[in-house]
Write a protein that holds these residues in place. Structure first.
Motif, PDB file in Angstrom:
ATOM      1  N   PRO A  55       0.814  -1.144  -0.082  1.00  0.00           N
ATOM      2  CA  PRO A  55       0.066   0.055  -0.002  1.00  0.00           C
ATOM      3  C   PRO A  55       0.933   1.312   0.061  1.00  0.00           C
ATOM      4  N   ASN A  56       0.416   2.179  -0.856  1.00  0.00           N
ATOM      5  CA  ASN A  56       1.024   3.527  -0.829  1.00  0.00           C
ATOM      6  C   ASN A  56       0.836   4.289   0.545  1.00  0.00           C
ATOM      7  N   THR A  57       2.136   4.720   1.161  1.00  0.00           N
ATOM      8  CA  THR A  57       1.971   5.371   2.452  1.00  0.00           C
ATOM      9  C   THR A  57       2.376   6.868   2.277  1.00  0.00           C
ATOM     10  N   LEU A  58       2.546   7.279   0.797  1.00  0.00           N
ATOM     11  CA  LEU A  58       2.567   8.842   0.691  1.00  0.00           C
ATOM     12  C   LEU A  58       1.256   9.673   0.870  1.00  0.00           C
ATOM     13  N   THR A  59       0.156   8.837   0.761  1.00  0.00           N
ATOM     14  CA  THR A  59      -1.212   9.581   1.021  1.00  0.00           C
ATOM     15  C   THR A  59      -1.671   9.369   2.125  1.00  0.00           C
ATOM     16  N   GLU A  60      -1.164   8.731   3.172  1.00  0.00           N
ATOM     17  CA  GLU A  60      -1.724   8.523   4.390  1.00  0.00           C
ATOM     18  C   GLU A  60      -1.585   9.689   5.278  1.00  0.00           C
ATOM     19  N   PRO A  61      -2.350   9.925   6.376  1.00  0.00           N
ATOM     20  CA  PRO A  61      -2.129  11.041   7.213  1.00  0.00           C
ATOM     21  C   PRO A  61      -1.072  11.121   7.883  1.00  0.00           C
ATOM     22  N   ASP A 110       6.245   5.022  13.241  1.00  0.00           N
ATOM     23  CA  ASP A 110       7.565   5.162  13.383  1.00  0.00           C
ATOM     24  C   ASP A 110       7.889   5.147  14.887  1.00  0.00           C
ATOM     25  N   LEU A 111       6.746   5.690  15.798  1.00  0.00           N
ATOM     26  CA  LEU A 111       7.116   5.635  17.175  1.00  0.00           C
ATOM     27  C   LEU A 111       6.742   4.025  17.600  1.00  0.00           C
ATOM     28  N   SER A 112       5.887   3.331  16.891  1.00  0.00           N
ATOM     29  CA  SER A 112       5.846   1.852  17.704  1.00  0.00           C
ATOM     30  C   SER A 112       7.086   1.204  17.109  1.00  0.00           C
ATOM     31  N   TRP A 154      -0.271  11.779  11.052  1.00  0.00           N
ATOM     32  CA  TRP A 154      -0.414  10.898  12.501  1.00  0.00           C
ATOM     33  C   TRP A 154      -0.258   9.497  12.321  1.00  0.00           C
ATOM     34  N   ASP A 155      -0.651   8.964  11.342  1.00  0.00           N
ATOM     35  CA  ASP A 155      -0.562   7.485  10.906  1.00  0.00           C
ATOM     36  C   ASP A 155       0.846   6.916  10.912  1.00  0.00           C
ATOM     37  N   THR A 156       1.706   8.059  10.016  1.00  0.00           N
ATOM     38  CA  THR A 156       3.004   7.753   9.898  1.00  0.00           C
ATOM     39  C   THR A 156       3.698   8.011  11.208  1.00  0.00           C
TER      40      THR A 156
END
Length: 274
Positions: free
Chosen positions: A97-103, A111-113, A105-107
Protein backbone atom coordinates in the motif's frame (compact mmCIF):
# COMPACT_ATOMS: atom_id res chain seq x y z
CA UNK A 1 -19.92 -62.93 -107.76
CA UNK A 2 -22.49 -62.59 -104.99
CA UNK A 3 -21.95 -63.44 -101.33
CA UNK A 4 -24.53 -65.21 -99.22
CA UNK A 5 -25.20 -63.33 -95.93
CA UNK A 6 -26.21 -66.49 -94.18
CA UNK A 7 -22.77 -67.89 -94.71
CA UNK A 8 -21.25 -65.16 -92.37
CA UNK A 9 -23.19 -66.26 -89.29
CA UNK A 10 -21.57 -68.70 -86.94
CA UNK A 11 -23.91 -71.21 -85.39
CA UNK A 12 -23.92 -71.17 -81.58
CA UNK A 13 -23.08 -74.15 -79.51
CA UNK A 14 -25.96 -76.01 -78.03
CA UNK A 15 -24.87 -75.21 -74.43
CA UNK A 16 -24.63 -71.50 -75.14
CA UNK A 17 -28.09 -71.47 -76.66
CA UNK A 18 -29.49 -73.14 -73.57
CA UNK A 19 -27.86 -70.55 -71.27
CA UNK A 20 -29.41 -67.71 -73.20
CA UNK A 21 -32.78 -69.30 -72.97
CA UNK A 22 -32.47 -69.64 -69.20
CA UNK A 23 -31.56 -65.96 -68.78
CA UNK A 24 -34.56 -64.89 -70.85
CA UNK A 25 -36.83 -67.09 -68.80
CA UNK A 26 -35.56 -65.54 -65.54
CA UNK A 27 -36.09 -62.03 -66.85
CA UNK A 28 -39.60 -62.80 -68.02
CA UNK A 29 -40.48 -64.52 -64.77
CA UNK A 30 -39.73 -61.37 -62.54
CA UNK A 31 -43.02 -59.42 -61.96
CA UNK A 32 -42.78 -55.71 -62.56
CA UNK A 33 -44.12 -53.39 -59.81
CA UNK A 34 -47.56 -52.14 -60.45
CA UNK A 35 -46.84 -48.68 -59.09
CA UNK A 36 -43.80 -46.46 -59.15
CA UNK A 37 -42.85 -44.47 -56.02
CA UNK A 38 -43.17 -40.77 -56.50
CA UNK A 39 -40.01 -38.70 -56.63
CA UNK A 40 -38.87 -36.62 -53.57
CA UNK A 41 -40.42 -33.18 -53.71
CA UNK A 42 -37.96 -30.33 -54.09
CA UNK A 43 -37.03 -28.33 -50.95
CA UNK A 44 -38.83 -25.02 -50.58
CA UNK A 45 -36.79 -21.89 -51.37
CA UNK A 46 -35.04 -20.19 -48.43
CA UNK A 47 -36.32 -16.84 -47.31
CA UNK A 48 -33.93 -14.04 -48.08
CA UNK A 49 -33.14 -11.32 -45.51
CA UNK A 50 -33.97 -7.93 -46.88
CA UNK A 51 -31.16 -5.40 -46.65
CA UNK A 52 -32.26 -1.87 -45.92
CA UNK A 53 -30.22 1.32 -45.86
CA UNK A 54 -32.41 2.85 -43.12
CA UNK A 55 -30.92 3.05 -39.55
CA UNK A 56 -31.66 0.31 -37.08
CA UNK A 57 -34.70 0.80 -34.88
CA UNK A 58 -34.05 1.70 -31.22
CA UNK A 59 -33.79 -1.24 -28.83
CA UNK A 60 -36.86 -2.29 -27.00
CA UNK A 61 -37.17 -0.95 -23.41
CA UNK A 62 -36.40 -3.42 -20.63
CA UNK A 63 -39.24 -5.23 -19.07
CA UNK A 64 -40.52 -3.77 -15.86
CA UNK A 65 -40.48 -5.70 -12.64
CA UNK A 66 -44.25 -6.12 -12.80
CA UNK A 67 -44.21 -7.65 -16.27
CA UNK A 68 -41.26 -9.92 -15.56
CA UNK A 69 -42.54 -13.37 -14.77
CA UNK A 70 -39.28 -14.59 -13.21
CA UNK A 71 -38.95 -14.23 -9.47
CA UNK A 72 -35.73 -12.84 -7.87
CA UNK A 73 -33.42 -15.44 -6.42
CA UNK A 74 -33.42 -15.14 -2.61
CA UNK A 75 -30.01 -14.63 -0.95
CA UNK A 76 -29.36 -17.02 1.92
CA UNK A 77 -28.70 -15.31 5.27
CA UNK A 78 -25.32 -17.04 5.64
CA UNK A 79 -24.05 -15.49 2.41
CA UNK A 80 -25.37 -12.07 3.35
CA UNK A 81 -23.36 -12.08 6.60
CA UNK A 82 -20.01 -12.96 5.06
CA UNK A 83 -17.18 -10.60 6.14
CA UNK A 84 -15.68 -8.33 3.49
CA UNK A 85 -12.65 -9.62 1.65
CA UNK A 86 -9.28 -8.18 2.69
CA UNK A 87 -7.46 -5.87 0.28
CA UNK A 88 -5.18 -7.37 -2.31
CA UNK A 89 -2.00 -5.99 -0.77
CA UNK A 90 -2.90 -7.31 2.69
CA UNK A 91 -3.48 -10.82 1.30
CA UNK A 92 0.06 -10.91 -0.09
CA UNK A 93 -0.75 -10.15 -3.74
CA UNK A 94 0.08 -6.99 -5.61
CA UNK A 95 2.21 -4.03 -4.55
CA UNK A 96 2.46 -2.72 -1.01
CA UNK A 97 0.00 0.00 0.00
CA UNK A 98 1.09 3.54 -0.76
CA UNK A 99 2.10 5.42 2.41
CA UNK A 100 2.58 8.80 0.71
CA UNK A 101 -1.11 9.63 0.88
CA UNK A 102 -1.74 8.46 4.45
CA UNK A 103 -2.29 10.99 7.24
CA UNK A 104 0.76 12.37 9.03
CA UNK A 105 -0.44 11.10 12.39
CA UNK A 106 -0.55 7.51 11.07
CA UNK A 107 3.05 7.82 9.88
CA UNK A 108 4.17 9.22 13.25
CA UNK A 109 2.40 6.44 15.16
CA UNK A 110 3.98 3.76 12.97
CA UNK A 111 7.47 5.22 13.44
CA UNK A 112 7.01 5.57 17.19
CA UNK A 113 5.80 1.98 17.53
CA UNK A 114 8.84 0.78 15.56
CA UNK A 115 11.21 2.79 17.79
CA UNK A 116 9.63 1.36 20.95
CA UNK A 117 9.81 -2.18 19.54
CA UNK A 118 13.47 -1.88 18.55
CA UNK A 119 14.33 -0.28 21.89
CA UNK A 120 12.86 -3.27 23.72
CA UNK A 121 14.82 -5.68 21.54
CA UNK A 122 18.16 -3.92 22.05
CA UNK A 123 18.17 -2.49 25.57
CA UNK A 124 15.93 -4.78 27.61
CA UNK A 125 16.42 -8.53 28.22
CA UNK A 126 14.75 -10.70 25.58
CA UNK A 127 15.57 -13.97 23.77
CA UNK A 128 16.46 -12.17 20.51
CA UNK A 129 19.44 -10.19 21.87
CA UNK A 130 21.86 -12.98 20.97
CA UNK A 131 21.02 -12.71 17.26
CA UNK A 132 21.42 -9.22 15.77
CA UNK A 133 19.66 -10.30 12.58
CA UNK A 134 16.48 -11.22 14.46
CA UNK A 135 16.72 -8.32 16.88
CA UNK A 136 16.88 -5.49 14.37
CA UNK A 137 15.72 -6.90 11.08
CA UNK A 138 13.45 -3.85 10.82
CA UNK A 139 16.18 -1.33 11.70
CA UNK A 140 15.65 2.42 11.53
CA UNK A 141 17.68 5.60 12.06
CA UNK A 142 14.99 7.77 13.64
CA UNK A 143 15.52 6.24 17.08
CA UNK A 144 19.33 6.69 17.14
CA UNK A 145 19.00 10.24 15.79
CA UNK A 146 16.52 11.09 18.54
CA UNK A 147 18.74 9.63 21.29
CA UNK A 148 21.85 11.46 20.01
CA UNK A 149 20.01 14.78 19.80
CA UNK A 150 18.41 14.27 23.21
CA UNK A 151 21.79 13.52 24.83
CA UNK A 152 23.33 16.63 23.22
CA UNK A 153 20.46 18.81 24.40
CA UNK A 154 20.66 17.40 27.94
CA UNK A 155 24.39 18.11 28.14
CA UNK A 156 23.91 21.64 26.75
CA UNK A 157 21.14 22.33 29.28
CA UNK A 158 23.41 21.11 32.09
CA UNK A 159 26.21 23.46 31.03
CA UNK A 160 26.25 26.90 32.56
CA UNK A 161 28.13 28.56 29.66
CA UNK A 162 28.68 27.90 25.97
CA UNK A 163 25.61 25.73 25.60
CA UNK A 164 25.72 25.69 21.80
CA UNK A 165 29.36 24.56 21.77
CA UNK A 166 28.59 21.74 24.20
CA UNK A 167 25.74 20.55 22.01
CA UNK A 168 27.93 20.67 18.90
CA UNK A 169 30.76 18.72 20.54
CA UNK A 170 28.41 16.08 21.95
CA UNK A 171 26.54 15.65 18.66
CA UNK A 172 29.74 15.42 16.62
CA UNK A 173 31.30 12.97 19.07
CA UNK A 174 28.31 10.64 19.04
CA UNK A 175 27.59 10.81 15.30
CA UNK A 176 31.21 10.46 14.17
CA UNK A 177 31.89 7.81 16.81
CA UNK A 178 28.99 5.66 15.65
CA UNK A 179 30.19 5.84 12.04
CA UNK A 180 33.80 5.02 12.97
CA UNK A 181 32.76 2.09 15.17
CA UNK A 182 30.58 0.70 12.39
CA UNK A 183 33.44 0.91 9.88
CA UNK A 184 35.70 -0.79 12.44
CA UNK A 185 33.27 -3.72 12.73
CA UNK A 186 32.99 -4.04 8.96
CA UNK A 187 36.77 -3.92 8.48
CA UNK A 188 37.13 -6.70 11.04
CA UNK A 189 34.92 -8.89 8.84
CA UNK A 190 31.69 -8.38 10.73
CA UNK A 191 28.52 -9.88 9.23
CA UNK A 192 26.27 -6.89 9.79
CA UNK A 193 24.75 -4.17 7.65
CA UNK A 194 26.23 -0.65 7.90
CA UNK A 195 22.98 1.10 8.83
CA UNK A 196 21.96 -1.76 11.10
CA UNK A 197 25.16 -1.27 13.12
CA UNK A 198 24.48 2.48 13.31
CA UNK A 199 21.00 1.75 14.57
CA UNK A 200 22.29 -0.67 17.23
CA UNK A 201 24.91 1.75 18.56
CA UNK A 202 22.36 4.56 18.66
CA UNK A 203 19.81 2.52 20.60
CA UNK A 204 22.50 1.51 23.10
CA UNK A 205 22.80 5.22 24.03
CA UNK A 206 19.38 5.12 25.70
CA UNK A 207 20.74 4.26 29.19
CA UNK A 208 23.23 7.14 28.97
CA UNK A 209 20.37 9.45 28.02
CA UNK A 210 18.55 8.42 31.19
CA UNK A 211 21.71 8.98 33.24
CA UNK A 212 22.30 12.44 31.72
CA UNK A 213 18.70 13.43 32.49
CA UNK A 214 19.06 12.32 36.13
CA UNK A 215 22.37 14.15 36.50
CA UNK A 216 20.83 17.32 35.08
CA UNK A 217 18.03 17.24 37.64
CA UNK A 218 20.27 16.32 40.64
CA UNK A 219 23.50 18.31 40.78
CA UNK A 220 25.52 16.00 43.05
CA UNK A 221 28.96 14.65 42.17
CA UNK A 222 28.59 11.34 44.04
CA UNK A 223 25.15 10.77 42.53
CA UNK A 224 26.52 11.58 39.08
CA UNK A 225 29.33 9.04 39.44
CA UNK A 226 26.98 6.29 40.60
CA UNK A 227 24.40 6.99 37.90
CA UNK A 228 27.02 7.19 35.15
CA UNK A 229 28.62 3.92 36.24
CA UNK A 230 25.27 2.13 36.24
CA UNK A 231 24.14 3.52 32.89
CA UNK A 232 27.58 2.92 31.37
CA UNK A 233 27.42 -0.74 32.39
CA UNK A 234 23.87 -0.94 31.02
CA UNK A 235 24.89 0.49 27.61
CA UNK A 236 27.91 -1.84 27.40
CA UNK A 237 25.73 -4.84 28.31
CA UNK A 238 23.26 -3.85 25.56
CA UNK A 239 25.96 -3.53 22.88
CA UNK A 240 27.98 -6.61 23.85
CA UNK A 241 25.92 -9.44 22.26
CA UNK A 242 25.44 -7.66 18.94
CA UNK A 243 29.07 -6.67 18.45
CA UNK A 244 30.48 -9.94 19.76
CA UNK A 245 28.37 -12.14 17.47
CA UNK A 246 28.95 -9.94 14.41
CA UNK A 247 32.72 -10.55 14.25
CA UNK A 248 35.09 -13.48 14.53
CA UNK A 249 35.59 -14.62 18.18
CA UNK A 250 39.34 -13.97 17.84
CA UNK A 251 38.63 -10.31 16.99
CA UNK A 252 35.92 -9.75 19.57
CA UNK A 253 38.09 -7.53 21.78
CA UNK A 254 39.06 -5.33 18.81
CA UNK A 255 35.37 -4.69 18.10
CA UNK A 256 34.22 -4.17 21.71
CA UNK A 257 37.03 -1.97 23.02
CA UNK A 258 36.25 1.10 20.81
CA UNK A 259 32.55 0.83 21.69
CA UNK A 260 33.33 0.80 25.41
CA UNK A 261 35.76 3.69 24.94
CA UNK A 262 33.11 5.87 23.27
CA UNK A 263 30.57 5.20 26.03
CA UNK A 264 33.20 6.02 28.68
CA UNK A 265 33.89 9.34 26.91
CA UNK A 266 30.18 10.19 27.01
CA UNK A 267 30.08 9.29 30.71
CA UNK A 268 32.97 11.66 31.44
CA UNK A 269 31.13 14.45 29.61
CA UNK A 270 28.06 13.86 31.76
CA UNK A 271 30.09 14.08 34.97
CA UNK A 272 32.33 16.97 33.93
CA UNK A 273 29.72 19.38 32.59
CA UNK A 274 28.53 21.80 35.27
Amino acid sequence: MSRNPDSDTIPLHSTSQSDIDEIENLINSQPYPSSVLPARPPSPPRASIPISSSPLPPPAPPLSSSSNSTKPIPVPPAAAKLPPLPPIAAAGFGPAPNTLTEPVWDTVKRDLSRIVSNLKLVVFPNPYREDPGKALRDWDLWGPFFFIVFLGLTLSWSASVKKSEVFAVAFALLAAGAVILTLNVLLLGGHIIFFQSLSLLGYCLFPLDVGALICMLKDNVILKVVVVCVTLAWSSWAAYPFMSTAVNPRRKALALYPVFLMYVSVGFLIIAID
